[in-house]
Design a protein around this motif. Structure first.
Motif, PDB file in Angstrom:
ATOM      1  N   TYR A  42      48.956  51.342  42.499  1.00  0.00           N
ATOM      2  CA  TYR A  42      50.081  50.666  43.148  1.00  0.00           C
ATOM      3  C   TYR A  42      50.324  49.293  42.528  1.00  0.00           C
ATOM      4  O   TYR A  42      51.454  48.921  42.221  1.00  0.00           O
ATOM      5  N   LEU A  43      49.248  48.525  42.323  1.00  0.00           N
ATOM      6  CA  LEU A  43      49.381  47.165  41.799  1.00  0.00           C
ATOM      7  C   LEU A  43      49.860  47.141  40.348  1.00  0.00           C
ATOM      8  O   LEU A  43      50.392  46.126  39.893  1.00  0.00           O
ATOM      9  N   HIS A  55      56.060  40.881  42.824  1.00  0.00           N
ATOM     10  CA  HIS A  55      57.381  41.285  42.319  1.00  0.00           C
ATOM     11  C   HIS A  55      57.240  42.613  41.571  1.00  0.00           C
ATOM     12  O   HIS A  55      56.375  42.762  40.701  1.00  0.00           O
ATOM     13  N   TRP A  56      58.091  43.557  41.912  1.00  0.00           N
ATOM     14  CA  TRP A  56      58.067  44.859  41.256  1.00  0.00           C
ATOM     15  C   TRP A  56      58.604  44.736  39.837  1.00  0.00           C
ATOM     16  O   TRP A  56      59.701  44.226  39.625  1.00  0.00           O
ATOM     17  N   VAL A  57      57.801  45.191  38.856  1.00  0.00           N
ATOM     18  CA  VAL A  57      58.206  45.106  37.448  1.00  0.00           C
ATOM     19  C   VAL A  57      58.189  46.473  36.777  1.00  0.00           C
ATOM     20  O   VAL A  57      58.444  46.569  35.575  1.00  0.00           O
ATOM     21  N   GLY A  58      57.860  47.517  37.518  1.00  0.00           N
ATOM     22  CA  GLY A  58      57.854  48.860  36.942  1.00  0.00           C
ATOM     23  C   GLY A  58      56.790  49.043  35.884  1.00  0.00           C
ATOM     24  O   GLY A  58      55.606  48.766  36.107  1.00  0.00           O
ATOM     25  N   LEU A  59      57.220  49.481  34.710  1.00  0.00           N
ATOM     26  CA  LEU A  59      56.284  49.753  33.609  1.00  0.00           C
ATOM     27  C   LEU A  59      56.101  48.560  32.676  1.00  0.00           C
ATOM     28  O   LEU A  59      55.505  48.706  31.605  1.00  0.00           O
ATOM     29  N   ALA A  60      56.567  47.387  33.070  1.00  0.00           N
ATOM     30  CA  ALA A  60      56.498  46.214  32.197  1.00  0.00           C
ATOM     31  C   ALA A  60      55.051  45.832  31.888  1.00  0.00           C
ATOM     32  O   ALA A  60      54.746  45.388  30.778  1.00  0.00           O
ATOM     33  N   ASN A  61      54.148  45.995  32.863  1.00  0.00           N
ATOM     34  CA  ASN A  61      52.742  45.671  32.615  1.00  0.00           C
ATOM     35  C   ASN A  61      52.144  46.574  31.541  1.00  0.00           C
ATOM     36  O   ASN A  61      51.386  46.114  30.691  1.00  0.00           O
ATOM     37  N   PHE A  62      52.487  47.849  31.585  1.00  0.00           N
ATOM     38  CA  PHE A  62      51.972  48.778  30.574  1.00  0.00           C
ATOM     39  C   PHE A  62      52.566  48.463  29.198  1.00  0.00           C
ATOM     40  O   PHE A  62      51.863  48.544  28.180  1.00  0.00           O
ATOM     41  N   THR A  63      53.837  48.109  29.158  1.00  0.00           N
ATOM     42  CA  THR A  63      54.463  47.743  27.895  1.00  0.00           C
ATOM     43  C   THR A  63      53.803  46.511  27.289  1.00  0.00           C
ATOM     44  O   THR A  63      53.506  46.475  26.085  1.00  0.00           O
ATOM     45  N   GLY A 266      44.605  35.381  36.138  1.00  0.00           N
ATOM     46  CA  GLY A 266      45.431  35.562  37.322  1.00  0.00           C
ATOM     47  C   GLY A 266      46.543  36.570  37.149  1.00  0.00           C
ATOM     48  O   GLY A 266      47.563  36.490  37.828  1.00  0.00           O
ATOM     49  N   GLN A 267      46.360  37.549  36.269  1.00  0.00           N
ATOM     50  CA  GLN A 267      47.386  38.570  36.038  1.00  0.00           C
ATOM     51  C   GLN A 267      46.905  39.892  36.643  1.00  0.00           C
ATOM     52  O   GLN A 267      46.380  40.771  35.955  1.00  0.00           O
ATOM     53  N   VAL A 268      47.084  40.017  37.946  1.00  0.00           N
ATOM     54  CA  VAL A 268      46.552  41.176  38.673  1.00  0.00           C
ATOM     55  C   VAL A 268      47.224  42.467  38.220  1.00  0.00           C
ATOM     56  O   VAL A 268      46.560  43.486  38.031  1.00  0.00           O
ATOM     57  N   GLY A 269      48.543  42.445  38.058  1.00  0.00           N
ATOM     58  CA  GLY A 269      49.248  43.645  37.637  1.00  0.00           C
ATOM     59  C   GLY A 269      48.794  44.134  36.271  1.00  0.00           C
ATOM     60  O   GLY A 269      48.640  45.338  36.055  1.00  0.00           O
ATOM     61  N   LEU A 270      48.554  43.197  35.367  1.00  0.00           N
ATOM     62  CA  LEU A 270      48.098  43.558  34.036  1.00  0.00           C
ATOM     63  C   LEU A 270      46.691  44.155  34.101  1.00  0.00           C
ATOM     64  O   LEU A 270      46.379  45.128  33.401  1.00  0.00           O
ATOM     65  N   GLY A 271      45.841  43.562  34.941  1.00  0.00           N
ATOM     66  CA  GLY A 271      44.496  44.114  35.119  1.00  0.00           C
ATOM     67  C   GLY A 271      44.532  45.494  35.734  1.00  0.00           C
ATOM     68  O   GLY A 271      43.762  46.381  35.346  1.00  0.00           O
ATOM     69  N   ALA A 272      45.442  45.714  36.694  1.00  0.00           N
ATOM     70  CA  ALA A 272      45.578  47.035  37.308  1.00  0.00           C
ATOM     71  C   ALA A 272      46.081  48.057  36.292  1.00  0.00           C
ATOM     72  O   ALA A 272      45.643  49.213  36.287  1.00  0.00           O
ATOM     73  N   ALA A 273      46.995  47.650  35.420  1.00  0.00           N
ATOM     74  CA  ALA A 273      47.491  48.557  34.376  1.00  0.00           C
ATOM     75  C   ALA A 273      46.364  48.946  33.419  1.00  0.00           C
ATOM     76  O   ALA A 273      46.255  50.105  33.005  1.00  0.00           O
ATOM     77  N   THR A 275      43.271  49.059  34.259  1.00  0.00           N
ATOM     78  CA  THR A 275      42.421  49.955  35.036  1.00  0.00           C
ATOM     79  C   THR A 275      42.950  51.381  34.996  1.00  0.00           C
ATOM     80  O   THR A 275      42.181  52.339  34.848  1.00  0.00           O
ATOM     81  N   VAL A 276      44.261  51.538  35.112  1.00  0.00           N
ATOM     82  CA  VAL A 276      44.867  52.867  35.023  1.00  0.00           C
ATOM     83  C   VAL A 276      44.627  53.467  33.645  1.00  0.00           C
ATOM     84  O   VAL A 276      44.304  54.657  33.510  1.00  0.00           O
ATOM     85  N   PHE A 277      44.757  52.656  32.608  1.00  0.00           N
ATOM     86  CA  PHE A 277      44.524  53.127  31.248  1.00  0.00           C
ATOM     87  C   PHE A 277      43.073  53.580  31.087  1.00  0.00           C
ATOM     88  O   PHE A 277      42.800  54.625  30.485  1.00  0.00           O
TER      89      PHE A 277
END
Length: 299
Positions: A42-43, A55-63, A266-273, A275-277
């Protein structure tokens, strides 16, 4: 006319008892394993630094992640680490298991000695190896005493830092897998070896055609657990490098990078991405191992 039989009351009582006993484990699994995993997925679609609003950024963290050189360095380090450590610890565990399955004097003492590192604290063993691999530490002192050579700076040199952690991990995990192989060896019927010996098979042939095939379930478990453990290696790299992944990111693994993304940058979304990888890598490695070793034994 077909009569539908109802479930006996004693069977329903057994089912309720089974659910009652498994409920605490299922609750803990959901709260501390499945729940956090789902929350990480989710994160991964949000930009958040633990302070401001998400803030919702979609796939921007993965990119962003896939275009980051540091991320691919961490992936390379993790894959190299797993590719070296997993087969090495498996082979060493098998060798010691075969040796210690023989009728040797003080066999129990040797089993305990080889198993002890696997139950030792990872933090303590990492600190111990920091002293051993120090430029003026025990290993270089040993090399100087025996061979009159000056050893490298194992921890401070990017060429050797990851190798030092590999040695530490192999030393601390081989004993546990040795016990798993021992259990598998002791489950093999002795009459198979006796029949093969009567047919003229030597020791190597008995090992290759009886021991190795019948150890496939234990080998499958060890390879899967070894892959998961090595791909997720964090604590030893964190302690050895002081949390930096240095020198020159030579010990930065995916798990360590996830920690840095969340708690250092402090980049939680990037860390979560990330984690998914990591989850995808572990899943694919497990599926490949299951395809290779998970097949039923053919007699």
């Amino acid at each position: 006319m077909t009569t539908m039989l109802s479930t006996p009351s004693w069977r329903k009582s057994e089912q309720r008892t089974a659910y009652l006993f498994t409920a605490p484990t299922m609750v803990l699994l959901i709260l501390f394993s499945l729940g956090p995993a789902a929350y990480a997925f989710y994160l991964s679609g949000f930009s958040w630094n633990l302070l401001n609003k998400m803030h919702w950024v979609g796939l921007a963290n993965f990119t962003q992640l896939l275009t980051m050189p540091l991320f691919w360095t961490a992936v390379k380090n993790s894959v190299i680490f797993a590719a070296v450590v997993m087969p090495t610890q498996t082979v060493i565990a098998l060798i010691f298991a075969v040796i210690l399955n023989q009728n040797l004097p003080a066999r129990g003492l040797f089993r305990l000695a080889f198993f002890f590192p696997s139950i030792s604290s990872s933090a303590v063993t990492s600190l111990m190896f920091l002293w051993i691999f120090n430029k003026l530490g025990l290993l270089n002192g040993f090399l100087n005493f025996l061979f009159h050579i000056s050893g490298p700076d194992w921890i401070g040199d990017p060429r050797f830092a990851l190798s030092a952690i590999m040695i530490l991990n192999i030393w601390s995990t081989s004993g546990y897998f040795m016990v798993v192989f021992l259990a598998g060896l002791q489950a093999i019927p002795r009459n198979l070896y006796e029949a093969a010996a009567i047919d003229g098979a030597n020791g190597w042939q008995r090992f290759l055609h009886i021991t190795v095939p019948l150890l496939r379930p234990a080998t499958f478990f060890i390879v899967v657990m070894g892959l998961i453990g090595t791909l997720q290696m964090f604590d030893q790299a964190f302690i050895i490098s002081g949390g930096t992944g240095g020198p020159l990111n030579s010990t930065t693994t995916i798990a360590l990078l996830i920690y840095q993304f969340i708690f250092s940058y402090g980049q939680v979304g990037l860390g979560a991405a990330a984690t998914v990888f990591l989850f995808v890598i572990v899943l694919l490695a497990t599926i490949a191992t299951n395809h290779w070793l998970g097949k039923p034994i053919e007699y």
